[in-house]
Design a protein around this motif. Structure first.
Motif, PDB file in Angstrom:
ATOM      1  N   GLN A 103     -25.759 -60.111  77.252  1.00 17.04           N
ATOM      2  CA  GLN A 103     -25.184 -61.191  76.458  1.00 17.04           C
ATOM      3  C   GLN A 103     -23.828 -61.618  77.004  1.00 17.04           C
ATOM      4  O   GLN A 103     -23.442 -62.785  76.870  1.00 17.04           O
ATOM      5  N   GLY A 104     -23.119 -60.702  77.639  1.00 17.96           N
ATOM      6  CA  GLY A 104     -21.854 -61.060  78.247  1.00 17.96           C
ATOM      7  C   GLY A 104     -22.022 -62.045  79.388  1.00 17.96           C
ATOM      8  O   GLY A 104     -21.105 -62.825  79.689  1.00 17.96           O
ATOM      9  N   ILE A 105     -23.171 -62.020  80.049  1.00 12.76           N
ATOM     10  CA  ILE A 105     -23.435 -62.947  81.150  1.00 12.76           C
ATOM     11  C   ILE A 105     -24.155 -64.201  80.666  1.00 12.76           C
ATOM     12  O   ILE A 105     -23.717 -65.322  80.916  1.00 12.76           O
ATOM     13  N   PHE A 106     -25.272 -64.012  79.951  1.00 18.76           N
ATOM     14  CA  PHE A 106     -26.129 -65.151  79.630  1.00 18.76           C
ATOM     15  C   PHE A 106     -25.876 -65.748  78.253  1.00 18.76           C
ATOM     16  O   PHE A 106     -26.438 -66.798  77.943  1.00 18.76           O
ATOM     17  N   GLY A 107     -25.069 -65.106  77.418  1.00 13.55           N
ATOM     18  CA  GLY A 107     -24.735 -65.660  76.118  1.00 13.55           C
ATOM     19  C   GLY A 107     -25.450 -64.962  74.974  1.00 13.55           C
ATOM     20  O   GLY A 107     -26.010 -63.877  75.117  1.00 13.55           O
ATOM     21  N   THR A 108     -25.477 -65.596  73.835  1.00 11.84           N
ATOM     22  CA  THR A 108     -26.024 -65.023  72.613  1.00 11.84           C
ATOM     23  C   THR A 108     -27.541 -64.851  72.709  1.00 11.84           C
ATOM     24  O   THR A 108     -28.249 -65.765  73.124  1.00 11.84           O
ATOM     25  N   LYS A 109     -28.027 -63.670  72.303  1.00 13.61           N
ATOM     26  CA  LYS A 109     -29.475 -63.469  72.232  1.00 13.61           C
ATOM     27  C   LYS A 109     -30.009 -64.194  71.006  1.00 13.61           C
ATOM     28  O   LYS A 109     -29.569 -63.938  69.887  1.00 13.61           O
ATOM     29  N   VAL A 110     -30.971 -65.090  71.214  1.00 12.00           N
ATOM     30  CA  VAL A 110     -31.490 -65.886  70.102  1.00 12.00           C
ATOM     31  C   VAL A 110     -32.925 -65.530  69.733  1.00 12.00           C
ATOM     32  O   VAL A 110     -33.386 -65.895  68.647  1.00 12.00           O
ATOM     33  N   ASP A 111     -33.645 -64.834  70.616  1.00 11.40           N
ATOM     34  CA  ASP A 111     -35.023 -64.475  70.282  1.00 11.40           C
ATOM     35  C   ASP A 111     -35.498 -63.381  71.235  1.00 11.40           C
ATOM     36  O   ASP A 111     -34.964 -63.230  72.338  1.00 11.40           O
ATOM     37  N   GLU A 112     -36.522 -62.625  70.801  1.00 11.72           N
ATOM     38  CA  GLU A 112     -37.081 -61.574  71.644  1.00 11.72           C
ATOM     39  C   GLU A 112     -38.511 -61.301  71.201  1.00 11.72           C
ATOM     40  O   GLU A 112     -38.834 -61.402  70.017  1.00 11.72           O
ATOM     41  N   LEU A 113     -39.377 -60.954  72.167  1.00  9.88           N
ATOM     42  CA  LEU A 113     -40.759 -60.607  71.863  1.00  9.88           C
ATOM     43  C   LEU A 113     -41.205 -59.493  72.789  1.00  9.88           C
ATOM     44  O   LEU A 113     -41.163 -59.632  74.014  1.00  9.88           O
TER      45      LEU A 113
END
Length: 289
Positions: free
Chosen positions: A42-52
């Motif tokens: 998240q520090g690189i790509f930003g906020t986690k918004v979804d996961e499967l």
């Protein structure tokens, strides 16, 4: 030159300097995302918004003797909170994520420990979205196509790279001679007596020497603009004949549940009412593995 549209990434060995006065992070090519701490991702790509987690949905990768029984695929989607310099793409074009751009990260976790399985190497990973398929399965699955026009770039990193002195992150090389790259297409076809076929797909192909091996991990990345919606596809989601497919070593497994970027619904239905004129009228190309 617009940064929209699918762009193959070329190998580069230097990072792009941050723009003065902007909050910018440079991608670290030695960063092994498949084993990274979630906070680091998240520090690189930003906020986690979804996961499967495909295995977590109940999807079966096969019985004890099936070649991909030790595989699992986990999709994680991030929204950028700052500028991220990925590197130089095709023809020297800079690939940069802006705030609110998405990263779709697909972890191929091949570390399952069923020892009765003869693992088959993976050298192709495909995202396959079916809209209408009257040729084979009689499937009609109205809804959005994958948003291929909003894909900025694709890349991967893996522990399986040969030779081993190659850095673990390798931007995709679009050179077809190397059989390595990321491609995408939309298909809108009709043949009298056979019916209609509409689908969209994005495919990542490794060089055979860089195959994903059993007992290792890899991560495939799609970077997109914010103009997409997140959609779950896969066999357990309505039995539509779609999902992620893996190929290699003479074997294949399809219909794996994943998250994909799709065209926002109002736009999709408007275009379908206009006759699907936005599609590329090409037949689906055959896969060889």
């Amino acid at each position: 030159m617009s940064r929209r549209g699918m762009k193959g990434l070329c190998i580069i060995w230097v990072l792009i300097p941050a723009v003065a006065g902007a909050t910018t992070i440079n991608w670290n090519y030695d960063f092994a995302g498949y084993d990274a701490d979630p906070a680091q991702m998240q520090g690189i790509f930003g906020t986690k918004v979804d996961e499967l987690d495909a295995a977590g949905t109940g999807f079966s990768f096969g019985g004890p003797l099936d070649p991909y029984r030790n595989l699992n695929i986990i999709t994680t989607v991030y929204r950028a909170t700052q500028t991220v310099n990925i590197g130089l793409g095709e023809s020297g074009m800079q690939i940069t994520l802006q705030p609110n751009d998405y990263t779709f990260a697909y972890t191929l976790d091949y570390t399952g420990a069923i020892d009765t399985v003869t693992n088959k190497n993976i050298w192709s990973f495909q995202l396959y979205r079916v809209i209408i398929d009257e040729w084979f399965n009689g499937i009609s699955n109205p809804g959005p196509f994958m948003a291929l026009d909003e894909v900025i770039a694709g890349a991967y990193n893996t522990t399986s790279v040969v030779p081993y002195y190659t850095p673990p992150f390798i931007p995709y090389d679009p050179d077809p001679v190397n059989a390595s790259g990321v491609t995408g297409e939309e298909v809108d076809d009709y043949i009298a007596g056979f019916g209609a076929f509409q689908s969209s797909e994005a495919e990542f192909t490794w060089d055979v020497n860089d195959s994903v091996l059993g007992m290792t991990k890899a991560m495939v990345l799609l970077f997109t603009t914010p103009d997409v919606q997140i959609m779950r596809i896969g066999w357990d989601n309505g039995d539509t004949g779609e999902g992620a497919n893996v190929f290699g070593g003479g074997s294949a497994l399809d219909g794996i549940p994943v998250l994909v970027p799709v065209v926002p619904e109002p736009v999709t239905f408007t275009m379908l009412l206009l006759g699907g004129s936005f599609l590329l009228n090409r037949r689906r190309r055959p896969l060889s593995y």
